[in-house]
Design a protein around this motif. Sequence first.
Motif, short mmCIF file in Angstrom:
data_model
loop_
_atom_site.label_atom_id
_atom_site.label_comp_id
_atom_site.label_asym_id
_atom_site.label_seq_id
_atom_site.Cartn_x
_atom_site.Cartn_y
_atom_site.Cartn_z
N ALA A 177 0.84 -1.21 0.00
CA ALA A 177 0.00 0.00 0.00
C ALA A 177 0.87 1.25 0.00
O ALA A 177 0.63 2.19 -0.78
N MET A 178 1.88 1.28 0.85
CA MET A 178 2.77 2.44 0.91
C MET A 178 3.53 2.59 -0.40
O MET A 178 3.68 3.69 -0.92
N LEU A 179 4.03 1.49 -0.93
CA LEU A 179 4.80 1.53 -2.17
C LEU A 179 3.95 2.06 -3.33
O LEU A 179 4.40 2.89 -4.11
N THR A 180 2.71 1.59 -3.45
CA THR A 180 1.85 2.02 -4.57
C THR A 180 1.45 3.49 -4.45
O THR A 180 1.20 4.14 -5.46
N GLU A 181 1.38 4.01 -3.24
CA GLU A 181 1.03 5.41 -3.04
C GLU A 181 2.22 6.34 -3.26
O GLU A 181 2.05 7.53 -3.46
N THR A 182 3.43 5.78 -3.24
CA THR A 182 4.64 6.61 -3.24
C THR A 182 5.47 6.49 -4.51
O THR A 182 6.09 7.45 -4.94
N TYR A 183 5.48 5.30 -5.13
CA TYR A 183 6.41 5.04 -6.23
C TYR A 183 5.70 4.70 -7.53
O TYR A 183 4.58 4.20 -7.54
N VAL A 184 6.39 4.92 -8.62
CA VAL A 184 5.86 4.71 -9.97
C VAL A 184 5.72 3.21 -10.26
O VAL A 184 6.69 2.45 -10.12
N ALA A 185 4.51 2.80 -10.65
CA ALA A 185 4.29 1.41 -11.07
C ALA A 185 4.97 1.20 -12.42
O ALA A 185 5.10 2.13 -13.21
N TYR A 186 5.39 -0.04 -12.67
CA TYR A 186 6.05 -0.34 -13.94
C TYR A 186 5.10 -1.16 -14.80
O TYR A 186 4.63 -2.22 -14.40
N GLU A 187 4.81 -0.65 -15.98
CA GLU A 187 3.92 -1.33 -16.91
C GLU A 187 4.69 -2.37 -17.73
O GLU A 187 5.77 -2.08 -18.24
N GLY A 188 4.14 -3.55 -17.86
CA GLY A 188 4.74 -4.59 -18.69
C GLY A 188 6.02 -5.21 -18.15
O GLY A 188 6.94 -5.45 -18.92
N PRO A 189 6.07 -5.51 -16.84
CA PRO A 189 7.28 -6.12 -16.32
C PRO A 189 7.47 -7.54 -16.84
O PRO A 189 6.50 -8.30 -16.93
N GLU A 190 8.69 -7.87 -17.21
CA GLU A 190 9.00 -9.21 -17.71
C GLU A 190 10.33 -9.66 -17.12
O GLU A 190 11.38 -9.40 -17.70
N PRO A 191 10.28 -10.32 -15.96
CA PRO A 191 11.54 -10.77 -15.35
C PRO A 191 12.27 -11.75 -16.26
O PRO A 191 11.65 -12.61 -16.88
N LEU A 192 13.57 -11.58 -16.35
CA LEU A 192 14.39 -12.42 -17.20
C LEU A 192 15.02 -13.55 -16.39
O LEU A 192 15.37 -13.36 -15.22
N VAL A 193 15.17 -14.68 -17.01
CA VAL A 193 15.70 -15.87 -16.33
C VAL A 193 17.13 -15.61 -15.85
O VAL A 193 17.95 -15.06 -16.59
N ALA A 194 17.40 -16.00 -14.63
CA ALA A 194 18.74 -15.90 -14.05
C ALA A 194 19.43 -17.25 -14.19
O ALA A 194 18.78 -18.28 -14.40
N PRO A 195 20.76 -17.28 -14.07
CA PRO A 195 21.44 -18.57 -14.07
C PRO A 195 20.91 -19.45 -12.93
O PRO A 195 20.56 -18.92 -11.86
N GLY A 196 20.84 -20.73 -13.15
CA GLY A 196 20.29 -21.65 -12.16
C GLY A 196 20.96 -21.59 -10.81
O GLY A 196 20.32 -21.81 -9.78
#
Length: 137
Positions: free
Chosen positions: A62-81
Motif C-alpha cells: 500500500a505504501m509503495l503504490t502510493e509513493t512510487y511509480v508502477a512499472y507497466e509490462g514487467p518481464e523478469p528475465l531468467v537468471a542462471p540456475g
Amino acid sequence: MWYLQVYAFYEPVAFQPGQEIRLTPIIGAMPEPILAEDVSGIDSDSSPIRFRACFTTPLSLAMLTETYVAYEGPEPLVAPGWFDCFDAQAIGTALERGEALAFLSEAQIQPGVDRVVAVFPDGRAFAWHQLNDSPKD
C-alpha cells in the motif's frame, strides 16, 4: 561455452550501503533508496540486462503504490540456475496474477534499459534490468 554463458561473465554486485535498491517516486524524477535487507545480486559487463537481485523490504505494498511509480509490462528475465533466489517464472506468474507488484527502480539505467523491482506482500522482492522502448544511443 556453456560454462562461459552460465558462470564466467557473472559477478556479485557490490551494493553501496543505504543505496542498494532505489525506486522512482511518483512526485519527483530522481530515484530514492528504499529500506532493503539481505540484498544479493549478480551482474555482468557483457550485457546490460544480466543484472538480477533478491532482497526483502519491510515496506507495505500500500505504501509503495502510493509513493512510487508502477512499472507497466514487467518481464523478469531468467537468471542462471545457481542464482537460485531469483525464479523469473514464479515472479512473472505472480505479477500476472496480481500477487506481486512491479515498480520503476530507475529509468534508463543504461541506454534503452530500465531497472525494475517486483515486491510481494510478504516483503520478498526482486530486481532486474529490462529493455524499454526508448531509442538506443
